[in-house]
Design a protein around this motif. Structure first.
Motif, short mmCIF file in Angstrom:
data_model
loop_
_atom_site.label_atom_id
_atom_site.label_comp_id
_atom_site.label_asym_id
_atom_site.label_seq_id
_atom_site.Cartn_x
_atom_site.Cartn_y
_atom_site.Cartn_z
N LYS A 233 0.84 -1.20 0.00
CA LYS A 233 0.00 0.00 0.00
C LYS A 233 0.87 1.25 0.00
O LYS A 233 0.57 2.23 -0.71
N GLU A 236 2.23 1.67 -3.44
CA GLU A 236 1.15 2.10 -4.32
C GLU A 236 0.88 3.60 -4.19
O GLU A 236 0.52 4.26 -5.16
N LEU A 237 1.09 4.13 -2.97
CA LEU A 237 0.85 5.56 -2.72
C LEU A 237 2.06 6.42 -3.07
O LEU A 237 2.06 7.63 -2.82
N GLY A 239 5.16 6.03 -1.83
CA GLY A 239 6.07 6.17 -0.71
C GLY A 239 7.04 5.01 -0.62
O GLY A 239 7.16 4.21 -1.55
N LEU A 259 5.79 9.23 2.89
CA LEU A 259 4.72 9.38 1.92
C LEU A 259 4.84 10.76 1.28
O LEU A 259 5.23 11.73 1.94
N ARG A 263 -0.25 12.80 -0.71
CA ARG A 263 -0.95 11.67 -0.10
C ARG A 263 -1.27 11.94 1.36
O ARG A 263 -2.30 11.50 1.88
N GLU A 266 -4.29 14.04 1.61
CA GLU A 266 -5.50 13.22 1.46
C GLU A 266 -5.90 12.60 2.80
O GLU A 266 -7.09 12.56 3.14
N LEU A 267 -4.92 12.11 3.55
CA LEU A 267 -5.21 11.52 4.85
C LEU A 267 -5.73 12.57 5.82
O LEU A 267 -6.60 12.28 6.66
N THR A 274 -7.07 5.11 2.34
CA THR A 274 -5.74 4.49 2.13
C THR A 274 -5.24 3.74 3.36
O THR A 274 -5.88 2.79 3.81
#
Length: 867
Positions: A233, A236-237, A239, A259, A263, A266-267, A274
């Motif tokens: 994951k 994929e982001l 990082g 990261l 991203r 977004e969190l 995510t």
């Protein structure tokens, strides 16, 4: 050698240990059924799984952990927001079988219109403003049971009656403000959101580095799947995984990741996306980092001292920055072990903190003109220089607790290719704290590690409480002119009031909350006797006798007394500014006007090896307390006592605390915090937040006095056993009306159970084995932590006084017993403990307490030696 050394309670006066088995458990015992609901309903098929859980045999403890911890999957976790007493909640949960405890969060919940406490004021009950309850995480046997509980909660909130047989759930729901499945909001903590916002704002073009704390899985295959899911994951982001650590004994599995800032935004905006949605993620946290800024204060040079004459094995270790080992004051006095070559990452001119700490341990404050220690000091660097922030920090590409874990293992076990580097060490100085993790109720993985290491290797950690150097609002003064014109007494009162108001934001830095360690705060004192006065700085406490303004405050985990001790950390001066209609204070770091003098690197990098500088803080206090521990140990050896390595740490723990008291500081804070009234326990706990057990008078345990005798004992104790001690009382006290004081201290190292809500596996108590007034007609003093507080951690320290003329009871003996019970699941290991006892009368009383007690115990000591 001391003129009147400490006395050891000989084996001949210790009664035989008594093993008292626990009361037998009847496996057929019935649990009383709760009363039915008035409008009960028959249990419908939608609650079949809960019915099967409730039908389990009653001899299974309701909070007992599964034999296979992997049976508790994080996707089956429930979050209970408790609005009330956690003790009452646990009592009610005990009536409902099948719930599995995961972890507890002591974070307080602010009162609202539905949940609050009542307080009595002026004879009337009014709504209180104190925080209530806490947060608990428990797991259900399977997803069907979890869904059924959430369905029951919805019925309760809608005012519907419970199905037949579910009255215990109704009672339990009445103690909650919320019940939900573990989810993204639990994984992303408020401090994490704040950290992310600050990082993205200050460094918008750089990746954001933070930690992923994962649910721990026992089996390697399950862990591998979890780490693969998280790693995939992260990739994929956009990082990457920087570092990973697995420490099985404390059930810790963590990752350090980067990261992209987009991203992370977004969190921040959508915490339920995510990474926060991965079941194997327990928490997303700010990066753990210990960082100490380079001192800005000027120093000075000093003449070269005499050559070092170090001898013997090291008993203390320093985990800190790289020291300047060839400084004139340190040459030949350190054993430097740097397997990671952190020296290559730390320029000589920037080796400030490790040099200062080593100097304070070996020499003390130069201004005190004390003799250096004879023993060498073992030093293991755990920090490097960070040029971007001009600070010494834990390596930014490593998890700090993993660095410490490997360093301590190397001390006592060595590596595959090397033997143990310093197996004689019994005290470890850790003058570091996690700047991104001030203690807020939940024990940190780093503190859990300290507790496990302390018991595993029988070592005492001395940990600095941390310095909170943020601006302190002083709302009693509107302008700096008002502040400057005020009397010292008025300024002091305003500062105490402000510290009390802001205590929630000035807490200990992890890992100081560890229960096996001693957390050390900074006392406002140094040996700079001819300090000039600075026009831009003020001494907040010109008469001394209080903690430094920046010293981190408690309490600790599960309301333990923290910091345990305060020790001299230099006089910390303050400077004033004004904003928002009132004055703000910042603390000064020492230098020309205050502080403790220690060795320092040459800031100009000109090769001078005789530079020194004044500094202040809890790091200094911890280093000086470490020095005191070494002095105490050496005084015991010089007096002929044999202290095995297995019990040296716990004995030093008891003796370091034994001379502590609140003194005048307790009276000052007692008056400043207002009358206690009926809420005396909370009032006293509040004083303990700042003072702990007080400032120890080390001289009291280095040497006795004609009117004072101090005795000690150590040993191991097991579950449901007790160890009794008969200590002869000085005959001249009998019938005397001279004021007398009894001080008793019990210290132990406990195993810990990270899967149990109580955490502390072994609870020890030091109790009178005969007369309740210890045959001395003494009563417990009020100016100290409460008798409830001293039983929460692994230190119990109490002071008693009296002056009534009484005849001795119990055959002229002071009879004490140490008892052991389990608190957090099974206790299969023997627990090391130490006891220190002092009896004294007023100076000049003419009662030869020491000589009389010594005369009574010496024959028994000789008899023991002969045997």
């Amino acid at each position: 050698m001391a003129e009147r050394p400490l006395l050891q309670i000989p084996e001949a006066t210790r009664n035989e240990r008594e093993k008292r088995p626990p009361a037998p458990v009847d496996p057929n015992a019935k649990i009383a059924k709760p009363g039915r609901e008035r409008q009960s309903q028959r249990l419908g098929p939608q609650f079949d799984r809960l019915r099967s859980v409730a039908a389990q045999p009653s001899d299974r403890a309701s909070l007992e952990l599964r034999a296979d911890p992997d049976g508790i999957a994080p996707e089956r976790a429930l979050v209970f927001e408790v609005a009330g007493s956690l003790a009452d909640f646990y009592s009610q949960v005990g009536r409902i079988r099948g719930l599995e405890f995961l972890l507890e969060d002591d974070a307080n919940i602010e009162p609202n219109d539905d949940f609050y406490t009542l307080q009595t004021r002026n004879g009337e009950q009014v709504r209180g403003d104190r925080p209530i309850g806490g947060r608990l995480y428990m797991a259900m046997p399977d997803m069907q049971a979890l869904r059924e509980i959430l369905s029951l909660w919805d019925r309760y909130r809608q005012g519907q009656s419970m199905p037949f047989g579910f009255a215990p759930w109704r009672d339990l729901f009445g103690m909650l403000s919320d019940l939900r499945a573990w989810g993204p909001n639990d994984r992303v903590l408020p401090e994490t959101l704040e950290y992310w916002r600050e990082r993205v704002t200050s460094r918008p073009d750089e990746p954001v580095r933070f930690e992923v704390e994962m649910w721990f899985h026992e089996h390697a295959e399950r862990r591998a799947r979890a780490i693969a899911d998280v790693r995939n994951k992260v990739i994929e982001l956009g990082g990457n995984v920087v570092n990973e650590a697995l420490i099985e004994p404390i059930r810790y599995h963590g990752m350090l990741i980067d990261l992209p800032p987009g991203r992370v935004l977004e969190l921040i905006e959508h915490p339920d996306v995510t990474l926060a949605r991965l079941d194997d993620v327990m928490y997303l946290r700010p990066q753990s980092v210990a960082a100490i800024a380079e001192p800005q204060e000027d120093g000075e040079t000093a003449p070269a001292p005499a050559a070092a004459d170090s001898a013997g094995d090291p008993i203390a270790a320093l985990l800190d920055g790289v020291p300047l080992a060839n400084h004139h004051r340190l040459t030949g006095r350190l054993i430097l072990d740097d397997p990671d070559d952190y020296a290559a990452r730390t320029p000589v001119a920037k080796r400030s903190h490790g040099t200062s700490m080593a100097s304070l341990i070996v020499h003390g404050d130069f201004q005190a003109l004390e003799s250096p220690l004879r023993r060498p000091l073992y030093v293991r660097p755990v920090m490097v220089y960070d040029a971007a922030n001009d600070a010494e920090t834990t390596p930014p590409d490593r998890l700090p607790l993993d660095i410490v874990y490997l360093a301590v293992r190397r001390l006592f076990e060595g590596t595959a290719s090397e033997p143990a580097s310093a197996p004689t060490v019994v005290v470890i100085n850790l003058s570091l704290g996690d700047l991104n993790r001030p203690f807020s109720g939940r024990i940190s993985p780093w503190a859990r590690l300290m507790d496990w290491l302390a018991f595993r290797y029988r070592v005492l950690f001395l940990i600095s409480a941390g310095n909170v150097r943020s601006w302190l609002p002083i709302r009693d003064f509107a302008t700096t002119a008002d502040w400057a014109a005020a009397t010292p007494e008025a300024r002091e009162a305003a500062i105490i009031n402000a510290l009390n108001s802001e205590k929630g934001a000035r807490t200990l830095l992890s890992p100081a909350e560890g229960i096996n360690a001693i957390a050390v705060g900074a006392w406002h004192a140094d040996e700079f006797t001819a300090a000039p006065e600075a026009f831009h700085l003020k001494d907040p406490f010109p008469d001394g006798g209080l903690p430094n303004v920046s010293s981190g405050v408690g309490l600790g985990f599960r309301q333990t007394v923290k910091p345990d001790l305060l020790f001299d950390g230099g006089r910390e001066l303050v400077r004033a500014s004004e904003d928002e209609g009132h004055v703000w204070l910042a603390v000064d770091g020492g230098g020309a006007y205050a502080g403790q003098m220690s060795a320092a690197p040459d800031p100009g990098a000109t090769g001078r090896l005789n530079y020194q500088r004044r500094t202040v803080g809890t790091s200094n206090a911890t280093a000086l307390l470490t020095r005191s521990a070494i002095r105490i140990f050496d005084s015991l050896i010089e007096a002929g006592h044999q202290v095995p390595r297995s019990h040296a740490a716990v004995l030093l723990k008891a003796l370091l605390v034994h001379g502590a008291s609140w003194g005048g500081a307790g009276d000052k804070l007692d008056g400043a915090f207002g009358p206690a009234g009926r809420d005396w326990q909370r009032h006293r706990d509040n004083i303990s937040r700042f003072l702990g057990y007080g400032r120890p008078d080390i001289d009291r345990v280095l040497d006795c006095a004609p009117e004072r005798a101090t005795l000690f004992a150590f040993g191991d104790i097991e579950l449901d056993a007790q160890d009794e001690f008969d200590i002869p009382l000085p005959p001249s006290i009998e019938g005397s009306t001279e004021i007398r004081r009894l001080t008793v201290t019990l210290a132990w190292l406990t195993p810990v159970n990270t899967r149990h809500q109580q955490y502390r596996s072994a609870t020890l108590e030091l109790l009178p084995a005969g007369d309740k007034a210890y045959s001395l007609a003494v009563a417990r003093l009020a100016a100290q932590p409460t008798h409830f507080a001293v039983n929460r951690g692994t230190l119990s320290h109490s002071i008693f006084e009296g002056e009534s003329a009484v005849a001795f009871l119990d055959g002229g003996m002071l009879r004490l017993r140490v008892a052991c019970r389990a608190q957090a699941g099974p206790l299969d290991e023997r627990v090391p403990f130490a006891v220190a006892v002092s009896m004294e009368t007023a100076v000049g009383s003419g009662i030869a307490v020491y000589d009389e007690v010594r005369a009574a115990v010496q024959p028994a000591i000789r008899a023991t030696a002969t045997a």
